[in-house]
Design a protein around this motif. Structure first.
Motif, short mmCIF file in Angstrom:
data_model
loop_
_atom_site.label_atom_id
_atom_site.label_comp_id
_atom_site.label_asym_id
_atom_site.label_seq_id
_atom_site.Cartn_x
_atom_site.Cartn_y
_atom_site.Cartn_z
N ASP A 3 -52.22 -9.34 -7.57
CA ASP A 3 -53.64 -9.54 -7.41
C ASP A 3 -54.00 -10.11 -6.05
O ASP A 3 -54.39 -11.25 -5.91
N LEU A 7 -60.38 -11.19 -5.82
CA LEU A 7 -61.48 -12.13 -5.66
C LEU A 7 -62.38 -11.74 -4.49
O LEU A 7 -63.60 -11.78 -4.61
N LEU A 10 -64.50 -8.90 -5.62
CA LEU A 10 -65.47 -9.38 -6.59
C LEU A 10 -66.61 -10.12 -5.91
O LEU A 10 -67.79 -9.91 -6.23
N ASP A 40 -55.32 -16.77 -8.99
CA ASP A 40 -56.59 -16.05 -8.86
C ASP A 40 -57.61 -16.55 -9.88
O ASP A 40 -58.81 -16.58 -9.62
N PHE A 44 -61.15 -18.08 -9.04
CA PHE A 44 -62.37 -17.57 -9.68
C PHE A 44 -63.22 -18.72 -10.19
O PHE A 44 -64.43 -18.77 -9.95
N TYR A 48 -66.98 -19.15 -9.34
CA TYR A 48 -67.94 -18.66 -10.32
C TYR A 48 -68.16 -19.58 -11.51
O TYR A 48 -69.02 -19.30 -12.34
N THR A 148 -56.64 -11.42 -13.33
CA THR A 148 -58.01 -11.64 -13.75
C THR A 148 -59.04 -11.08 -12.77
O THR A 148 -59.91 -10.30 -13.16
N THR A 149 -58.97 -11.49 -11.52
CA THR A 149 -60.02 -11.08 -10.58
C THR A 149 -59.95 -9.59 -10.25
O THR A 149 -60.99 -8.95 -10.11
N GLN A 150 -58.76 -9.03 -10.17
CA GLN A 150 -58.65 -7.59 -9.92
C GLN A 150 -59.20 -6.82 -11.12
O GLN A 150 -59.89 -5.81 -10.96
N TYR A 153 -62.99 -7.03 -10.99
CA TYR A 153 -63.48 -6.16 -9.93
C TYR A 153 -63.46 -4.70 -10.39
O TYR A 153 -64.44 -3.96 -10.22
#
Length: 179
Positions: A3, A7, A10, A40, A44, A48, A148-150, A153
């Protein structure tokens, strides 16, 4: 590491809201969970907070609870622990046979308004944990070999690598509507 730029992508797609950041006492949380959370995911939360609520996605902020914050005995992992317990029970009920994992490998990190559960398989290094999605509509589990972030996205940008499991989700391509 699976990953690298999730981020950044995103943030370009869905800029973080002002003051959304979550503060997590990582040492206490990781001690309670007996694991280290993916970098990641930590990044995040720092950007966020608890998710993308305007897109109907809640990201579970890990916390620890005390008798002062929760009267449930044996609940040191907070809300993330309760949702993880639900995800594990669902895993046992649905018996996914195409994902090689033990129920104890599953940790929930998010949920959406349609009852879908977003989890990791905590196998290997935290930066390599794949996302597994429980789709409530058809009671299936799908594995995504990204963090998570990938994953977020891909889902929010309608990336074809997530299409099969996500195209019926209200979150599919939702980031493109914001551009």
């Amino acid at each position: 590491m699976i990953d690298r730029d999730g981020l950044a992508g995103l943030i370009r797609l869905v800029p973080p809201p002002a003051r959304a950041r979550a503060t997590v006492h990582w040492e206490a949380v990781q001690t309670a969970w007996r694991l280290v959370f993916p970098p990641d995911f930590k990044a995040f939360l720092a950007q966020y907070g608890d998710g993308l609520s305007d897109l109907d996605l809640s990201v579970l902020v890990p916390s620890t609870v005390t008798p002062d914050t929760c009267d449930e005995p044996g609940a040191p992992k907070g809300g993330m622990g309760f949702i993880t317990a639900d995800a594990r029970a669902t895993w046992m009920d649905t018996k996914p046979n195409d994902i090689d994992a033990a129920v104890g490998d599953l940790v929930a990190w998010g949920a959406d308004g349609s009852g879908d559960l977003y989890c990791w398989l905590t196998q290997g290094a935290p930066e390599d944990w794949p996302v597994v999605l429980f789709s409530h509509g058809d009671d299936t589990w799908t594995r995504f070999d990204c963090g998570t972030t990938q994953f977020l996205y891909r889902m929010l940008s309608a990336d074809g690598r997530a299409q099969a499991a996500m195209q019926d989700s209200a979150l599919w391509g939702a980031g493109l509507h914001r551009l």
